[in-house]
Design a protein around this motif. Structure first.
Motif, PDB file in Angstrom:
ATOM      1  N   ASP A 481      30.482  62.234  51.538  1.00 51.20           N
ATOM      2  CA  ASP A 481      31.597  61.155  50.987  1.00 51.20           C
ATOM      3  C   ASP A 481      31.103  60.385  50.108  1.00 51.20           C
ATOM      4  N   PRO A 482      31.659  60.816  49.066  1.00 55.44           N
ATOM      5  CA  PRO A 482      31.210  60.040  47.814  1.00 55.44           C
ATOM      6  C   PRO A 482      32.135  58.454  47.759  1.00 55.44           C
ATOM      7  N   GLU A 483      33.213  57.927  48.977  1.00 56.01           N
ATOM      8  CA  GLU A 483      33.090  57.136  48.489  1.00 56.01           C
ATOM      9  C   GLU A 483      32.185  56.521  50.256  1.00 56.01           C
ATOM     10  N   ALA A 484      31.378  56.381  50.794  1.00 60.20           N
ATOM     11  CA  ALA A 484      30.800  55.823  51.872  1.00 60.20           C
ATOM     12  C   ALA A 484      29.424  55.091  51.215  1.00 60.20           C
ATOM     13  N   GLN A 485      29.844  54.190  51.716  1.00 58.57           N
ATOM     14  CA  GLN A 485      28.787  52.810  51.332  1.00 58.57           C
ATOM     15  C   GLN A 485      27.406  52.692  52.181  1.00 58.57           C
TER      16      GLN A 485
END
Length: 811
Positions: A481-485
């Motif tokens: 997931d590119p939005e994962a932290q």
């Protein structure tokens, strides 16, 4: 020349800092508090310990500054003594031997040569008296103080239930629903009673009392949260009281300010309340102090307050109700469900702290390093609520990953959360990486990481075992997931089971290639790469309580303990039982830096320690009667610098120390070198298992020779000692032992036996040695103790053996 080291158990921390009301020094720069059988002096500015006053042989129950010298301190103890200290230099000045257990201590400037104490009433159970103890001015470091005068009878044992009025004119004591006031000059006693409950159902039971320093006013706390201010109590029938009410539950303690312009109160709400001029309308609050307030103290200059809390914390507060400092000891909750775990980074002990938190406890300073909020929910201090509880914790080999398990069991279903935390180098703390809801359908019974070097390419692995008859392997995966932290997260890689049995324990081998999982009474061994079942072991009857792999040269062995009292060792190469011993093992703990394994057993009424290598038939060390309590958990903690000296018997402590936790304290096994000088001064220590009241101290070290001359030499300050030529003859004479008086028959027996013993000594020793070698089977020493004959019995046996019984043959 250094003699062989002796093994001993010492209490290394965990004693309650709230055992008695803390005391500020006269200038309010230092704070003194009790800690088990010690008194600790802390710096108010730095929170660091300055010195420890050691000398009492039992729990310290009270401390008071000497009213005539503010640099001196009185302390009372359950050992029946009152000690006078120069606390700044850490010097014991004098010991007053009272002879009764002292449960509380009060020192007043108006009574020059006396102090007051609460003692048990002779011949009556659960009955206590307030007495005046006359402190004699006799020369010597130890003097008797047997002159006691009873002031009040039938008082409560708690020091919070008795308080002295202005200028020592009267003393007030509360118990249940009764208040009694004794006036010293008039020798008059007034008693007042309340009904057990009021019309609204409130609890009128007295919980604490405090006296105004300038006026005739007594403040009492009650079980329903109310505070009563009593006045005109010099008359039995014309007394009055007003009521203050904010606390919703029991008032735990009360204290007036130095001038009496304000009253401080505290309870289970963790809020310090300041009442101004006895008004219900004028009050200030200091909330969120962490846990219930047990004691409140006020400095003599009025600049600082101090609150002692039930979570073993002391909070220092400015007089304007601003938080200043905090001294946190080991937090001991009702249940330590996480066990004792060692943080690989800090070598701190990690266990349950305040509700929902992990505490990282420093063994060297006896202080908490920091607390990690795991549950991240506000804890509600109310009985009967089902709240999330922290039950399991595990670290990866290098301390990069931390796994925790939380659970909340409702009437209908179970709530479980598995959390994976990663260490953040920037913040120097752990940060939540993955949260997994309901990792198992039932309680998680065990959890462990694969012990591989995290610098290698092998990905970390975590295994959990549950009562749902499954064990699960969790591994890290890249987060797409590119939005994962975070770049990685945890996911389930394998699910295993064995014939529908509950999984109870799990552990990895040293190289991480094998995983052992116990299913009730059966141990299964799995390949951690292919997840093939390699072999199974069992030792009926009973279920497997603990399992662990051997390490280093003993890595081919698997050790298990059953709840039916058997300790088993299986050989992984031959898939056979190597040996077994009948031993009720409660704790099985391997040393991560050696082949040694510690097994703690419970035999009848005490705990015993057995240290062994799986490949050797005899235990390396046996320490029986280790303590009178059940040992809950144990952990090996690596030393910063390995010990270089030590006998072969105690080499297992060279690189690590063994810490264990009882219900009351934290203790450690260590070796003590014996030098000729220490032996000369009578410091040869012996083991003595003894149970203390509440404290539960494991072992006390006493001098073999309790000589007054030795005590004077060791305890008297050097600058007041007489010359060495004067001390030398007294000291030498004190080391001489008097010859015991013997009867004529005993002397004759000894003379008669002497020649016989001389003739047979070598033969007997050789015979005994051969018998021992032949009769001792592998691991026999793990069983019960073999009774030894006394010297008189041995003499009788020798006589019988020398008698001529040939005449019997004629019959």
């Amino acid at each position: 020349m250094v003699a062989a080291a002796a093994l001993r158990v010492v209490r290394c921390g965990g004693s309650q800092l709230r055992g008695a009301r803390a005391v500020f020094s006269g200038d309010a720069r230092y704070l003194l508090c009790t800690s088990g059988d010690f008194v600790k002096l802390y710096s108010v500015a730095t929170e660091e310990p300055v010195c420890v006053l050691q000398g009492h042989g039992d729990l310290v129950t009270g401390i008071q500054l000497n009213p005539r010298n503010r640099l001196q301190l009185y302390s009372s103890s359950l050992d029946g003594t009152i000690k006078l200290w120069d606390f700044m230099d850490g010097i014991l000045i004098k010991t007053f031997i009272v002879g009764y257990k002292l449960l509380a201590l009060y020192a007043l400037a108006d009574f020059e040569d006396s102090v007051f104490a609460i003692i048990p009433k002779s011949g009556e159970r659960d009955s206590f008296q307030l007495v005046s103890v006359k402190l004699t001015k006799t020369a010597g470091q130890e003097v008797e103080a047997k002159e006691l005068s009873v002031i009040l009878d039938g008082v409560d044992e708690s020091p919070k239930h008795t308080a002295f009025g202005r200028e020592g004119e009267y003393v007030a004591s509360v118990k249940e629903v009764n208040l009694q006031v004794y006036f010293f000059k008039r020798k008059q006693m007034n008693r007042f009673s309340l009904s057990a409950t009021n019309t609204k159902g409130g609890n009128n039971r007295f919980t604490c009392v405090a006296c105004h320093p300038k006026e005739d006013c007594i403040a009492t706390g009650h079980g329903d949260g109310k505070i009563r201010l009593w006045r005109n109590f010099c008359h039995n029938k014309e007394y009055t009281f007003s009521t203050l009410h904010w606390h919703h539950d029991t008032v735990m303690d009360l204290a007036f300010s130095v001038e009496g312009t304000s009253l401080l109160s505290g309870g289970i709400e963790s809020v310090l309340v300041q009442w101004h001029n006895g008004s219900d309308c004028k009050k200030d609050f200091l909330p969120r102090l962490g846990s219930a307030i047990e004691y409140i103290s006020v400095s003599s200059d009025g600049t600082s307050y101090c609150t002692s809390h039930t979570d073993n914390r002391i909070t220092i507060i400015n007089s304007n109700l601003r938080f200043s400092k905090s001294i946190q000891g080991l937090i001991k909750g009702r249940h330590v469900k996480t066990g004792l775990v060692v943080d690989p980074r800090t070598k701190a002990l990690v266990l349950n702290g305040e509700p929902g938190h992990l505490q990282f406890y420093c063994l060297q300073s006896d202080k908490q390093l920091y607390s990690l909020d795991i549950v991240q929910q506000e804890y509600i201090h109310q009985a009967g609520l089902n709240q999330l509880d922290l039950v399991k914790v595990a670290f990866s080999a290098q301390g990069k990953w931390l796994a925790t398990v939380e659970e909340r069991e409702a009437a209908a279903d179970l709530e479980l959360q598995l959390k994976l935390w990663v260490y953040d180098e920037e913040t120097q703390s752990f940060k939540l990486n993955t949260r997994i809801n309901m990792p198992h359908e039932d309680h998680i019974t065990a959890m462990c990481f694969r012990d591989t070097d995290e610098l290698e390419d092998d990905s970390p692995m975590l295994v959990t075992a549950g009562k749902d008859c499954l064990f699960k392997a969790w591994v890290t995966v890249e987060d797409t997931d590119p939005e994962a932290q975070q770049s990685v997260s945890w996911s389930c890689d394998f699910v295993g089971s064995y014939h529908g049995y509950q999984a109870t324990n799990c552990c990895f081998s040293e190289d991480g290639s094998l995983l052992a999982v116990s299913f009730e009474g059966i141990v299964t061994v799995w390949d951690s790469v292919t997840w093939d079942l390699k072999c199974t072991f069992c030792h009926p009857p009973g279920k497997i309580r603990n399992i662990c792999f051997g390490r280093l040269t003993c890595s081919k062995y698997l050790i298990g303990a059953t709840d039916h009292g058997f300790l088993c060792c299986w050989n992984l190469l031959s898939c056979a039982l190597e040996w077994s011993a009948q031993l009720n093992v409660l704790v099985l703990q391997p040393d991560p830096l050696s082949e040694h394994i510690a097994a703690v057993s419970w035999l009848s009424k005490d705990s015993s320690l057995f240290v062994f290598k799986p490949n050797e038939p005899r235990p390396v060390c046996i320490q029986r009667n280790l303590c009178k309590e059940k040992i809950q958990f144990a952990a090996f903690v690596p030393r910063d610098i390995p010990e270089t000296a030590g006998s072969g018997k105690y080499l297992w402590l060279r690189r690590s120390q063994l810490y264990f936790l009882t219900n009351t304290q934290l203790a450690v096994e260590e070796t003590l070198p014996m030098t000729p000088f220490s032996l000369l001064l009578g410091k040869h220590r012996h083991q003595q298992s003894q149970e203390d009241v509440d404290l539960g101290k494991v072992v006390r070290n006493r001098h073999n020779q309790d000589s007054p001359a030795v005590k004077e030499l060791l305890h008297t300050p050097a600058h007041v000692l007489p010359s060495a030529s004067f001390l030398c003859p007294i000291f030498i004479n004190s080391l001489l032992t008097s010859k015991e008086n013997k009867s004529a028959e005993e002397v004759a027996d000894e003379v008669e036996m002497e020649s016989e013993e001389a003739e047979d000594d070598s033969d007997e020793e050789r015979d005994i040695t051969e018998m021992e070698e032949e009769s001792l089977r592998p691991m026999d020493l793990l069983g019960e103790t073999i009774c030894k004959l006394s010297k008189s019995q041995e003499k009788e046996l020798r006589k019988i053996r020398k008698m001529d019984y040939s005449w019997i043959s004629s019959f």
